[in-house]
Design an enzyme around this catalytic site. Structure first.
Site, PDB file in Angstrom:
ATOM      1  N   CYS A   1       6.581  -6.028  -4.965  1.00 60.82           N
ATOM      2  CA  CYS A   1       5.430  -5.959  -5.878  1.00 60.82           C
ATOM      3  C   CYS A   1       5.450  -4.683  -6.718  1.00 60.82           C
ATOM      4  O   CYS A   1       5.474  -3.567  -6.187  1.00 60.82           O
ATOM      5  CB  CYS A   1       4.143  -6.037  -5.066  1.00 60.82           C
ATOM      6  SG  CYS A   1       2.672  -5.449  -5.909  1.00 60.82           S
ATOM      7  N   GLY A   2       5.439  -4.835  -8.032  1.00 61.00           N
ATOM      8  CA  GLY A   2       5.484  -3.692  -8.936  1.00 61.00           C
ATOM      9  C   GLY A   2       4.287  -2.777  -8.805  1.00 61.00           C
ATOM     10  O   GLY A   2       4.411  -1.551  -8.815  1.00 61.00           O
ATOM     11  N   HIS A   3       3.088  -3.348  -8.679  1.00 60.64           N
ATOM     12  CA  HIS A   3       1.889  -2.527  -8.509  1.00 60.64           C
ATOM     13  C   HIS A   3       1.963  -1.719  -7.224  1.00 60.64           C
ATOM     14  O   HIS A   3       1.498  -0.585  -7.156  1.00 60.64           O
ATOM     15  CB  HIS A   3       0.641  -3.410  -8.485  1.00 60.64           C
ATOM     16  CG  HIS A   3       0.290  -4.010  -9.812  1.00 60.64           C
ATOM     17  ND1 HIS A   3       0.140  -3.258 -10.947  1.00 60.64           N
ATOM     18  CD2 HIS A   3       0.056  -5.302 -10.181  1.00 60.64           C
ATOM     19  CE1 HIS A   3      -0.189  -4.056 -11.961  1.00 60.64           C
ATOM     20  NE2 HIS A   3      -0.228  -5.291 -11.523  1.00 60.64           N
ATOM     21  N   CYS A   4       2.540  -2.320  -6.166  1.00 67.31           N
ATOM     22  CA  CYS A   4       2.676  -1.618  -4.886  1.00 67.31           C
ATOM     23  C   CYS A   4       3.632  -0.433  -5.028  1.00 67.31           C
ATOM     24  O   CYS A   4       3.385   0.649  -4.472  1.00 67.31           O
ATOM     25  CB  CYS A   4       3.199  -2.569  -3.811  1.00 67.31           C
ATOM     26  SG  CYS A   4       2.196  -4.054  -3.567  1.00 67.31           S
TER      27      CYS A   4
END
Length: 492
Positions: free
Chosen positions: A54-57
């Site tokens: 996950c990019g946001h993670c």
């Protein structure tokens, strides 16, 4: 979900980043085996449910580490759960997207709605450990008033009835501000409310005890944002909550910002309480210009009604001037300026199973009170929307010819009519309008054909004999998960 900075899906990079969070990390690793002991044993703990791809993670990880180290000193632990490994644990806690952050207080969970930067996480969690309303001793007043960016202190006798209102507001807004109450304060004679802040004039005073819950909230929201600040993911929600029209001054160079700063900040002071103004760095958030119907050409200025979503951009033919900015602000407040409506052309033919909705045919299709309407608001770059597309097309085929309309609208290229009672904050957003009413119902269930059909058949006034293709749903579940992290630019 309000959208923030994102990066492309790169599993290998994510794996290496989380591999770097090792034994030296102050972030606790939770699994099914140790989750209950760690969470129920703490008075307060923040838990991130994440996926390595996950990019946001990945963007959150370094900020989360900094916050964990500093909060450890305050006795507030921070933890994480890898949902690609602990699938049952994540399902048990209702995780549907990444990252999902939850605050557990004595084992009971509530959603974390705070910032995603270290300073914001630290401030948010420290507020959680305080009482909603702290009783402040006279000798601690100065220290307490400087304990956060915004601190609200009531100056009220112990038996004052207005303490109940202050406590009610404090409980409602404890995640955003620090609240205290003291019997005497040299900054105000008699009773009142003092809002201390680390910007602008430093403090604001609401004198006396003749305030209501509504007037106290208005006082706090009006004075808790700077006269003019640079907007970003950490303070965006604060401006949305203020519910005032918001003027954006886009700049790409320090010269652009300086050119208008003195005059625009003076205007912001004059209109305080009526309209908020912000700077926005076009190098980081230039794509946000499209949300105000502006081209990516700088400097630029536009105003948005944050409640209705209505937009008022300044025409970009010719140079931007302060006179144009002031005229637009005055006109918006006076109601003499027409809003800008962005719309794709109305399709020449629209006889496909899924009806194409644009701004200029919204009322014709979605507001047709004889029909029930399920409408998806999507973005072309959104991974979840792409995954949903085959299911949504099958849904359109199943209801074709009935009095139940399946529709979709590209919310990046079309505005909602100003009288629509919601704004789009994430993709996909799916809404259902019952025939004969203007009521919209949010769809928040699984995006399988079976679940969507159950939802429609439960809520529709018109009826259709429709059954799900179970095999198609099974195949859809086998697809590689993708997320809206595929966005290629920064958004607020």
């Amino acid at each position: 979900m309000r959208l923030s900075a994102a990066v492309a899906l790169v599993g290998l990079a994510a794996t290496s980043m989380f591999a770097g969070v090792n034994a030296e990390s102050d972030v606790l690793d939770l699994t099914t085996k140790n989750f209950s002991d760690n969470v129920k044993g703490e008075k307060l703990i923040l838990v991130e449910f994440f996926a390595p791809w996950c990019g946001h993670c990945k963007s959150l990880a370094p900020e989360y580490e900094i916050a964990a180290t500093q909060l450890k000193e305050a006795g507030i632990p921070i933890a994480k759960v890898d949902c690609t490994v602990e699938t049952e644990l994540c399902q048990e806690h209702g995780v549907q997207g990444y990252p999902t952050l939850k605050v557990f207080r004595d084992g009971e969970a509530v959603d974390y709605n705070g910032p995603r930067k270290a300073d914001g996480i630290i401030s948010y969690m420290k507020k959680q450990i305080l009482p909603a309303l702290s009783e402040v001793a006279a000798e601690d007043l100065v220290t307490f008033s400087q304990s956060d960016r915004v601190v609200v202190i009531g100056v009220l006798p112990k038996d004052a009835e207005k303490r109940e209102i202050l406590e009610k507001v404090a409980k409602k807004y404890r995640e955003e501000f620090v609240f205290g109450v003291v019997e005497e304060n040299p900054d105000v004679e008699g009773s009142g409310i003092v809002l201390y802040k680390k910007f602008d004039e430093g403090k604001n005073i609401l004198k006396g005890d003749d305030f209501t819950e509504e007037s106290l909230v208005e006082f706090i929201q009006t004075n808790s944002v700077p006269v003019m600040d640079e907007i970003g993911p950490d303070n965006y929600a604060r401006y949305m909550d203020a519910a005032l029209p918001l003027g954006y001054l886009f700049f790409s160079t320090p010269e652009d910002r300086t050119k208008f700063s003195a005059e625009v900040e003076t205007l912001a002071k004059e209109l305080k309480g009526k309209m908020n103004f912000v700077y926005i760095d076009a190098a980081k958030y230039g794509a946000h210009a499209a949300n105000l119907n502006l081209k990516e050409s700088w400097p630029a200025f536009g105003i948005q009604n944050v409640v209705s979503g209505v937009k008022y951009p300044i025409e970009q033919e010719g140079d931007l001037t302060f006179e144009k900015i002031k005229a637009l602000a005055d006109g918006v407040l006076a109601g003499t300026v027409e809003p800008s409506i962005k719309s794709e052309p109305i399709p020449e033919t629209n006889d496909e199973p899924v009806k194409v909705v644009v701004a200029h045919n919204y009322k014709e299709i979605v507001d047709d009170l004889d029909k029930d309407v399920l409408i998806e608001f999507y973005a072309p770059w959104c991974g979840h929307c792409k995954s949903l597309a085959p299911t949504y097309e099958r849904l359109g085929e199943l209801y074709k010819g009935s009095e139940i309309v399946i529709a979709k609208m590209d919310a990046t290229t079309n505005d909602l009519p100003s009288d629509v009672p919601f704004i789009i904050q994430g993709f996909p957003t799916i809404k259902f309008r019952k025939a004969g009413t203007t009521e919209y119902i949010d769809y928040s269930g699984n995006r399988s054909e079976e679940d969507l059909i159950k939802f429609i058949n439960t809520n529709a006034v018109n009826k259709a004999d429709v059954k799900a293709d179970v095999e198609a749903d099974v195949e859809a579940e086998k697809e590689e998960p993708v997320t809206a992290d595929e966005i290629e630019h920064d958004e607020l």
